[in-house]
Design a protein around this motif. Structure first.
Motif, PDB file in Angstrom:
ATOM      1  N   VAL A  90       0.774  -1.015  -0.216  1.00 38.87           N
ATOM      2  CA  VAL A  90       0.132   0.073  -0.344  1.00 38.87           C
ATOM      3  C   VAL A  90       1.143   0.978   0.466  1.00 38.87           C
ATOM      4  CG1 VAL A  90      -1.865   1.199   1.187  1.00 38.87           C
ATOM      5  CG2 VAL A  90      -1.645  -1.500   1.480  1.00 38.87           C
ATOM      6  N   ASP A  91       0.575   2.100  -0.938  1.00 39.31           N
ATOM      7  CA  ASP A  91       1.580   3.708  -1.178  1.00 39.31           C
ATOM      8  C   ASP A  91       0.681   4.179  -1.872  1.00 39.31           C
ATOM      9  OD1 ASP A  91       3.241   5.281  -1.512  1.00 39.31           O
ATOM     10  OD2 ASP A  91       4.754   5.033  -2.236  1.00 39.31           O
ATOM     11  N   ALA A  92      -0.787   4.662  -0.887  1.00 38.10           N
ATOM     12  CA  ALA A  92      -1.680   5.380  -1.966  1.00 38.10           C
ATOM     13  C   ALA A  92      -1.942   6.594  -0.753  1.00 38.10           C
ATOM     14  CB  ALA A  92      -2.841   4.415  -1.809  1.00 38.10           C
ATOM     15  N   ASP A  93      -3.495   6.714  -1.384  1.00 38.82           N
ATOM     16  CA  ASP A  93      -3.628   7.967  -0.658  1.00 38.82           C
ATOM     17  C   ASP A  93      -3.812   7.777   1.310  1.00 38.82           C
ATOM     18  OD1 ASP A  93      -5.746   6.426  -0.470  1.00 38.82           O
ATOM     19  OD2 ASP A  93      -7.392   7.662   0.007  1.00 38.82           O
ATOM     20  N   LYS A  94      -2.749   8.102   1.889  1.00 44.06           N
ATOM     21  CA  LYS A  94      -2.794   8.122   3.373  1.00 44.06           C
ATOM     22  C   LYS A  94      -3.903   8.134   3.982  1.00 44.06           C
ATOM     23  CE  LYS A  94       1.331   8.740   1.054  1.00 44.06           C
ATOM     24  NZ  LYS A  94       1.735   6.246   0.443  1.00 44.06           N
ATOM     25  N   VAL A  95      -4.783   9.172   4.190  1.00 39.04           N
ATOM     26  CA  VAL A  95      -5.835   9.911   5.716  1.00 39.04           C
ATOM     27  C   VAL A  95      -6.645   8.202   4.994  1.00 39.04           C
ATOM     28  CG1 VAL A  95      -5.819  11.430   5.042  1.00 39.04           C
ATOM     29  CG2 VAL A  95      -7.230  10.691   3.499  1.00 39.04           C
ATOM     30  N   ASN A  96      -5.979   7.274   4.372  1.00 41.63           N
ATOM     31  CA  ASN A  96      -7.436   6.156   3.637  1.00 41.63           C
ATOM     32  C   ASN A  96      -6.866   4.295   4.166  1.00 41.63           C
ATOM     33  OD1 ASN A  96      -9.863   6.106   3.378  1.00 41.63           O
ATOM     34  ND2 ASN A  96      -9.477   7.583   1.637  1.00 41.63           N
ATOM     35  N   TYR A  97      -5.047   5.055   4.813  1.00 43.42           N
ATOM     36  CA  TYR A  97      -4.563   3.636   5.696  1.00 43.42           C
ATOM     37  C   TYR A  97      -5.492   2.586   6.197  1.00 43.42           C
ATOM     38  CZ  TYR A  97      -0.070   4.511   2.781  1.00 43.42           C
ATOM     39  OH  TYR A  97       0.788   4.366   2.367  1.00 43.42           O
ATOM     40  N   LEU A  98      -6.236   3.235   7.448  1.00 45.41           N
ATOM     41  CA  LEU A  98      -7.184   2.397   8.283  1.00 45.41           C
ATOM     42  C   LEU A  98      -7.946   1.419   7.192  1.00 45.41           C
ATOM     43  CD1 LEU A  98      -7.114   4.419  11.245  1.00 45.41           C
ATOM     44  CD2 LEU A  98      -6.414   2.022  11.162  1.00 45.41           C
ATOM     45  N   ASN A  99      -8.558   2.485   6.687  1.00 48.11           N
ATOM     46  CA  ASN A  99      -9.658   1.629   5.948  1.00 48.11           C
ATOM     47  C   ASN A  99      -9.132   0.878   4.718  1.00 48.11           C
ATOM     48  OD1 ASN A  99     -11.926   3.705   6.411  1.00 48.11           O
ATOM     49  ND2 ASN A  99     -11.578   4.931   5.339  1.00 48.11           N
ATOM     50  N   VAL A 113       0.957 -11.260   4.250  1.00 44.81           N
ATOM     51  CA  VAL A 113       2.294 -10.123   4.684  1.00 44.81           C
ATOM     52  C   VAL A 113       1.332  -9.222   3.710  1.00 44.81           C
ATOM     53  CG1 VAL A 113       4.316  -8.729   4.189  1.00 44.81           C
ATOM     54  CG2 VAL A 113       4.317 -11.502   4.649  1.00 44.81           C
ATOM     55  N   VAL A 114       1.386  -7.282   4.506  1.00 41.77           N
ATOM     56  CA  VAL A 114       0.934  -6.356   3.452  1.00 41.77           C
ATOM     57  C   VAL A 114       1.796  -5.766   4.369  1.00 41.77           C
ATOM     58  CG1 VAL A 114      -0.900  -4.610   3.989  1.00 41.77           C
ATOM     59  CG2 VAL A 114      -1.388  -6.760   4.214  1.00 41.77           C
ATOM     60  N   ILE A 115       3.007  -4.814   3.594  1.00 47.01           N
ATOM     61  CA  ILE A 115       3.434  -3.878   3.700  1.00 47.01           C
ATOM     62  C   ILE A 115       2.681  -2.238   3.679  1.00 47.01           C
ATOM     63  CG2 ILE A 115       6.015  -2.739   3.159  1.00 47.01           C
ATOM     64  CD1 ILE A 115       6.447  -5.558   2.479  1.00 47.01           C
ATOM     65  N   TYR A 116       2.827  -1.687   3.823  1.00 44.47           N
ATOM     66  CA  TYR A 116       2.266   0.050   4.183  1.00 44.47           C
ATOM     67  C   TYR A 116       3.767   1.155   4.283  1.00 44.47           C
ATOM     68  CZ  TYR A 116      -1.731  -2.109   5.886  1.00 44.47           C
ATOM     69  OH  TYR A 116      -2.866  -1.981   5.756  1.00 44.47           O
ATOM     70  N   ASP A 117       3.796   1.900   2.935  1.00 45.60           N
ATOM     71  CA  ASP A 117       5.258   2.664   2.761  1.00 45.60           C
ATOM     72  C   ASP A 117       4.622   4.203   3.499  1.00 45.60           C
ATOM     73  OD1 ASP A 117       7.596   3.265   2.174  1.00 45.60           O
ATOM     74  OD2 ASP A 117       6.542   3.861  -0.223  1.00 45.60           O
ATOM     75  N   ASN A 118       5.281   4.960   3.523  1.00 44.20           N
ATOM     76  CA  ASN A 118       5.457   5.949   3.968  1.00 44.20           C
ATOM     77  C   ASN A 118       5.287   5.928   5.961  1.00 44.20           C
ATOM     78  OD1 ASN A 118       5.001   6.798   0.924  1.00 44.20           O
ATOM     79  ND2 ASN A 118       6.533   7.172   1.772  1.00 44.20           N
ATOM     80  N   ALA A 119       5.330   5.141   6.394  1.00 39.15           N
ATOM     81  CA  ALA A 119       4.442   5.031   7.610  1.00 39.15           C
ATOM     82  C   ALA A 119       5.584   6.237   8.251  1.00 39.15           C
ATOM     83  CB  ALA A 119       5.192   3.697   8.847  1.00 39.15           C
ATOM     84  N   LEU A 120       6.831   6.667   7.862  1.00 44.36           N
ATOM     85  CA  LEU A 120       7.463   7.916   9.193  1.00 44.36           C
ATOM     86  C   LEU A 120       7.025   9.545   8.005  1.00 44.36           C
ATOM     87  CD1 LEU A 120      10.775   5.842   9.703  1.00 44.36           C
ATOM     88  CD2 LEU A 120       8.720   6.083  11.513  1.00 44.36           C
ATOM     89  N   TRP A 121       6.738   9.372   7.496  1.00 43.23           N
ATOM     90  CA  TRP A 121       5.839  10.668   6.395  1.00 43.23           C
ATOM     91  C   TRP A 121       7.047  11.026   6.884  1.00 43.23           C
ATOM     92  CZ3 TRP A 121       3.411  10.900   2.330  1.00 43.23           C
ATOM     93  CH2 TRP A 121       2.144  11.929   2.416  1.00 43.23           C
ATOM     94  N   GLU A 145      -2.595   8.236  13.972  1.00 42.89           N
ATOM     95  CA  GLU A 145      -3.439   6.911  14.191  1.00 42.89           C
ATOM     96  C   GLU A 145      -3.498   5.645  13.524  1.00 42.89           C
ATOM     97  OE1 GLU A 145      -8.634   6.520  13.421  1.00 42.89           O
ATOM     98  OE2 GLU A 145      -7.295   8.672  12.642  1.00 42.89           O
ATOM     99  N   PHE A 146      -2.853   6.051  12.637  1.00 42.97           N
ATOM    100  CA  PHE A 146      -2.428   4.560  11.625  1.00 42.97           C
ATOM    101  C   PHE A 146      -1.616   3.594  12.565  1.00 42.97           C
ATOM    102  CE2 PHE A 146      -0.090   1.965   8.703  1.00 42.97           C
ATOM    103  CZ  PHE A 146      -0.691   0.786   8.765  1.00 42.97           C
ATOM    104  N   ASN A 147      -0.371   4.071  13.000  1.00 46.08           N
ATOM    105  CA  ASN A 147       0.838   3.883  13.348  1.00 46.08           C
ATOM    106  C   ASN A 147       0.099   3.296  15.549  1.00 46.08           C
ATOM    107  OD1 ASN A 147       2.047   3.929  11.129  1.00 46.08           O
ATOM    108  ND2 ASN A 147       2.431   5.960  12.457  1.00 46.08           N
TER     109      ASN A 147
END
Length: 174
Positions: A90-99, A113-121, A145-147
């Motif tokens: 996942v490397d898309a619109d950050k406001v929807n990471y929880l969704n 496995v799921v990988i989320y990019d840009n977690a440190l923003w 909120e996501f982290n």
């Protein structure tokens, strides 16, 4: 390396941009592997498409030009899709990471496995609010909120790898 360890045949990528991570995934998965790639902007995907074709992996990619949430919801309408993916990036619109996370916890199999990019923003997740540029604040709050949510999610084991802009690696355990 992670993809070679997992050896997934069915993967999903949310947010493709120019296709760099998509190309890497396509090169790493088995010859009979497939990637469902979702992005809102086909023009940016087409920038990287010549490289994907040159690498000979374009047939592994099913590209959908769309917002991701409607596609994920459509997938979930068919129960055979639940637990059918082995890997997601996942490397898309950050406001929807929880969704995205909530839907991926249904689509990715236990052990997947799921990988989320840009977690440190850009490091802003550690900054005082007043020091964060205005245009990064909404996404920063989403990442905070996501982290926090990922850290206590009992469905996963997770690790934040603090290289680049940070990636969160999650393994679904239930």
């Amino acid at each position: 390396m992670l993809l070679k360890l997992i050896n997934p045949k069915k993967t999903i990528e949310i947010g493709v941009f120019t296709g760099y991570s998509l190309l890497l995934t396509a090169l790493a998965i088995p010859d009979d592997g497939k990637i469902l790639a979702i992005d809102v902007d086909r023009k940016t995907y087409e920038i990287g498409l010549p490289f994907i074709k040159k690498a000979g992996v374009e047939l592994k990619i099913d590209y959908i030009e769309s917002q991701a949430l409607p596609v994920l919801d459509k997938l979930l309408e068919d129960q055979k899709n639940e637990g059918s993916f082995e890997f997601a990036f996942v490397d898309a619109d950050k406001v929807n990471y929880l969704n995205y996370h909530e839907r991926l916890m249904k689509l990715v199999k236990v052990g997947g496995v799921v990988i989320y990019d840009n977690a440190l923003w850009g490091g802003t997740v550690t900054w005082p609010e007043e020091e964060v540029p205005e245009d990064m604040r909404e996404s920063r709050l989403s990442f905070l909120e996501f982290n926090k949510s990922i850290a206590v999610d009992p469905r996963i084991d997770s690790s934040l790898a603090a290289f680049g802009d940070g990636i969160t690696i999650c393994r679904r355990i239930c």
